[in-house]
Design a protein around this motif. Structure first.
Motif, PDB file in Angstrom:
ATOM      1  N   ARG A  97      40.170  25.999  39.388  1.00  0.00           N
ATOM      2  CA  ARG A  97      39.875  26.979  38.341  1.00  0.00           C
ATOM      3  C   ARG A  97      40.003  28.399  38.875  1.00  0.00           C
ATOM      4  N   LEU A  98      39.454  28.581  40.052  1.00  0.00           N
ATOM      5  CA  LEU A  98      39.476  29.900  40.670  1.00  0.00           C
ATOM      6  C   LEU A  98      40.922  30.367  40.862  1.00  0.00           C
ATOM      7  N   LEU A  99      41.721  29.463  41.405  1.00  0.00           N
ATOM      8  CA  LEU A  99      43.126  29.790  41.651  1.00  0.00           C
ATOM      9  C   LEU A  99      43.824  30.161  40.352  1.00  0.00           C
ATOM     10  N   LEU A 100      43.544  29.354  39.313  1.00  0.00           N
ATOM     11  CA  LEU A 100      44.198  29.570  38.029  1.00  0.00           C
ATOM     12  C   LEU A 100      43.796  30.914  37.426  1.00  0.00           C
ATOM     13  N   SER A 101      42.471  31.178  37.497  1.00  0.00           N
ATOM     14  CA  SER A 101      42.010  32.430  36.882  1.00  0.00           C
ATOM     15  C   SER A 101      42.571  33.623  37.666  1.00  0.00           C
ATOM     16  N   ASP A 102      42.707  33.442  38.985  1.00  0.00           N
ATOM     17  CA  ASP A 102      43.366  34.476  39.793  1.00  0.00           C
ATOM     18  C   ASP A 102      44.779  34.729  39.276  1.00  0.00           C
ATOM     19  N   LEU A 103      45.474  33.623  39.109  1.00  0.00           N
ATOM     20  CA  LEU A 103      46.860  33.642  38.658  1.00  0.00           C
ATOM     21  C   LEU A 103      46.948  34.322  37.295  1.00  0.00           C
ATOM     22  N   GLU A 104      45.974  33.903  36.427  1.00  0.00           N
ATOM     23  CA  GLU A 104      45.927  34.413  35.073  1.00  0.00           C
ATOM     24  C   GLU A 104      45.768  35.931  35.097  1.00  0.00           C
TER      25      GLU A 104
END
Ligand SMILES: Nc1ncnc2c1ncn2[C@@H]1O[C@H](COP(=O)(O)OP(=O)(O)OP(=O)(O)O)[C@@H](O)[C@H]1O
Ligand SMILES: [Mg+2]
Lengths: 517, 251
Positions: A34-41
């Motif tokens: 999730r963290l990675l994705l939200s970073d990406l987002e």
């Protein structure tokens, strides 16, 4: 068997550890993702905002080449797959990929369906809905974000190309980014976590194995080893109790049991000895009676005929007297072999003590020995054969008298009281009480090495004055009453014999409180 | 009765046969048998007046011999000798109709006492099997002693009239001590008679002596006085009345 228990324990605990660690790992992995994705987002969002703001002026001035330039520059950045701008018709008007230029899409494509699911298309959608993850035809995981380009004053007032004011959405900026890096990071994280989890499970298993071995198996093995020795017949074994936990308790109760077993065996042995001696006595008595009869009849006949011949008469007297003594010994033997407890009734113990004292009073007072009675009041009746119990006390009193120093005499104290049944055979009948009779003397005491032997038939330190049957008979009678006989003695100080006899009826708390009828 | 009385002594120990012959030979014709079979033959062939037999014999038990002999001749006076270990059997023997029993080892005087009474019994033709003039509620140990349970749970003990008839004049009694424990088939009282013999009487029941008939000390012959109630020897608290009464003969 013990190894099976440990296996079960280890497998069980390891299973629980695996589940717990697995869940933990999963939770951690998930939040990491999730963290990675939200970073990406976030970075994609920023990127699209940057593109939008930096291309705004060129858009406004309708300079597609300049916009294309900016997009290409940004799109060349690492990780950015494509940057595309759709117009309202679904045409790709600008793209980092030259092949895309001029392609049409409809409202069903991923860049459009976020807003175009309902009948009335949505104007604004939150960031989370504007992102999407998909796989390209080449099988690369890709992250996409759309950013609608809204109509604004400058656009509809612009002269160059007409965007009517009613239009809210002019087009869509679509950025797609490769997720290879993110996925690699996730993969690496997962691998680390799984490795860690495996190590943790293994370590926990080892620790539990060690703990189980130390805390459970070793003590249990010790007990098992002792049990084996006991089974081989060595009752002197004891478990070395080192802890106060359940296993320590187990060890303690095991030791306790062994103590009881050893006691029981000793009593059994004594009882068996008495029984075999009894049989022997009966046999010997029968065999010896016939020759004894010959001697006695002849000698007494001769004595009768000796008349006035005093010398012969004296000799014959001796023979008759000694033969009669033999007869008494045989009689004692037979009494002993016959010592069955015949009739037991509820009887007051203090009466028995009084009667026994009356019988021995005269002989004892000539020995300057006094009896002190210390009798408990309101004692319950005991279930006993009164004459047998009296015989017991007389034997003990006579022995006590014999143990007193010749000239000085001494004191015999007889005590009766009520005690908790200390393991008298009656556990199944609930709590019971026993009457305790103690005969304590201030006599010579008994040497330690003799203490074990005094209850044996024919053990006597009194030479011709004792047959050594007194205490054997006492033991047999107490045994026959389901009672207990113990002795404590200190050389030079005195000896105490303690008898426990079951009370006539088990007293329960209820029956005791109930008023007598 | 002409000539000497005949006595048959049965025992597997030669020494006992010899001593019996020595002690009794002067007044009686002594026949001896080492086993039950020989005894039966002698019983049939010689018809002795008195039999002294061991309870434990090779071949058959003395009890069996007793039963057979009494069936053949109910007037036969039988004395059983026995080791201590079979006192209970001896009590049973008295119930079967034996006249007396002598626990081994016995002295010359004890044998003479028993035989003297047996001789009187033969001379008086005391029929042992038939019920004596005993009172109702009395229980007899053979023909020798009686027990009379009282209402208060105590029991009076005494010597039977038949037994007393076999005795010479009684000159002394040795009473049991108060508080002493009697045993069924053990000594109750010893009667000293004018012929110089001491006759031990067996107790019909076991129990503790509560009282004794002290009047007998000064006037032993009171024992025969059937008219007053003073015939008893002792009053006891029985220890096992229910267990021991069945061994006695109820009159
Ligand atoms: N109260 C006591 N004080 C000291 N020694 C005792 C005492 N009671 C018993 N004994 C010892 O135990 C031995 C055995 O006792 P027990 O009563 O069995 O036999 P006895 O008294 O010697 O003979 P018997 O009782 O048969 O006449 C005695 O010889 C004596 O050594
Ligand atoms: Mg003793």
């Amino acid at each position: 068997m013990t190894s099976k228990i440990s296996h079960k324990l280890i497998v069980g605990v390891a299973g629980v550890a695996i589940v717990i660690i697995g869940v933990f790992a999963w939770v951690i992995l998930d939040s990491q993702q999730r963290l990675l994705l939200s970073d990406l987002e976030r970075s994609a969002n920023q990127l699209s905002a940057t593109i939008k703001s930096s291309t705004r002026d060129d858009m406004m001035l309708n300079r597609p080449e300049a916009v294309q330039g900016i997009i290409s520059t940004i799109g060349a950045q690492d990780g950015i797959e494509k940057v595309r701008i759709f117009n309202k018709e679904g045409r790709i008007i600008l793209s980092t990929d030259p092949e895309d230029a001029g392609k049409m899409v409809d409202k069903k494509t991923e860049a459009c369906y976020v807003c175009h699911t309902a009948d009335q298309p949505l104007e604004r959608v939150p960031v989370s809905e504007r992102v999407r993850i998909f796989k390209t035809a080449q099988g690369v995981s890709t992250f996409g974000i759309i950013d609608p380009i809204y109509n604004e004053k400058g656009c509809w007032q612009s002269s160059c190309h007409a965007h009517p004011k009613s239009q809210t959405v002019l087009g869509v900026l679509d950025i797609t980014m490769s997720m290879a890096d993110v996925e690699r990071a996730a993969r690496e994280g997962r691998a680390r976590l799984v490795t860690f989890a495996l190590i943790a499970v293994f370590a926990t298993g080892l620790m539990i194995y060690w703990l189980v071995g130390r805390v459970v198996l070793q003590p249990v093995r010790r007990i098992a080893a002792v049990t084996r020795k006991v089974a081989e017949g060595d009752l002197s074994q004891k478990v070395d109790v080192r802890t106060s936990d359940e296993i320590g308790k187990l060890g303690e109760s095991f030791n306790d049991m062994m103590q009881k077993l050893a006691d029981a065996q000793r009593q059994l042995l004594q009882a068996n000895k008495l029984a075999s001696v009894g049989r022997l006595a009966a046999g010997v008595a029968h065999e010896i009676n016939n020759p004894l009869t010959g001697v006695l009849t002849y000698s007494s006949f001769l004595l009768k005929r000796a008349g006035k011949d005093s010398e012969l008469k004296d000799d014959l007297d001796v023979i008759v007297r000694e033969t009669k003594r033999c007869r008494e010994i045989v009689k004692g033997l037979l009494d002993f072999s016959r010592q069955s407890v015949s009739e037991r009734h509820p009887v007051p113990v203090n009466d028995i003590v009084h009667d026994a004292c009356r019988i021995v009073k005269n002989p004892l007072s000539t020995q300057k020995t006094t009896i002190v009675l210390n009798l408990g009041e309101n004692l319950p009746l005991i279930h006993a054969d009164a004459s047998r119990m009296q015989q017991v006390l007389v034997n003990l009193l006579v022995n006590a008298g014999d143990a007193m120093p010749e000239e000085k005499g001494g004191t015999i104290t007889v005590t009766t009281d009520l005690v908790d049944d200390a393991g008298l055979g009656g556990a199944s009948q609930g709590p019971r009480e026993a009457v305790r009779i103690r005969v304590a003397d201030t006599g010579s005491g008994i040497e330690k090495k003799d203490l074990d032997k005094i209850f044996e038939p024919f053990f006597s330190t009194k030479g011709t004055r004792g047959n050594g049957l007194g205490l054997a008979i006492v033991w047999g009678i107490i045994e026959g009453h389901g009672g207990r006989l113990t002795v404590e003695s200190e050389v030079g100080k005195g000896t105490t014999f303690t008898i426990l006899v079951p009370v006539a009826r088990p007293l329960t708390a209820e029956s005791r409180n109930r008023p007598l009828p | 009765m002409t000539g000497k009385l005949r006595i048959l002594v049965v025992d597997d120990e030669q020494v006992i046969l010899d001593s019996a012959r020595k002690i009794l030979g002067s007044d009686l014709t002594v026949l001896t048998a080492p086993d039950a079979e020989a005894a039966s033959q002698l019983l049939a062939a010689e018809a002795p007046d008195i039999v002294i037999s061991d309870l434990v014999l090779p071949g058959a038990s003395g009890m069996k011999l007793l039963d057979n002999a009494l069936e053949h001749d109910p007037g036969l006076v039988i004395i059983l000798t026995t080791g201590f270990s079979t006192v209970e059997n001896a009590v049973a023997a008295l119930k079967h109709g034996a006249f007396d029993f002598l626990p081994k080892p016995f002295t010359c005087d004890e044998l003479l006492s028993s035989v003297a009474r047996a001789r009187r019994a033969v001379e008086l033709r005391l029929t042992l099997g038939a019920r004596g003039p005993g009172e109702r509620g009395e229980f007899h140990l053979g023909v020798q002693t009686w027990a009379r349970p009282e209402r208060d749970g105590t029991v009076l003990l005494g010597v039977t009239e038949k037994e007393l008839r076999t005795l010479e004049r009684i000159e002394g009694v040795e009473l049991p001590e108060i508080g002493a424990e009697l045993r069924q088939g053990g000594r109750l009282v010893t009667l000293l008679t004018s012929d110089g013999l001491a006759h031990g009487m067996w107790s019909p029941l076991g129990g503790r002596v509560l009282a004794v008939n002290n009047a007998l000390k000064d006037a032993p012959e009171l024992l025969r006085d059937a008219s007053n109630g003073a015939r008893f020897v002792a009053r006891i608290q029985p220890s096992d009345l229910d267990g021991e009464l069945p061994n006695l003969i109820e009159s």
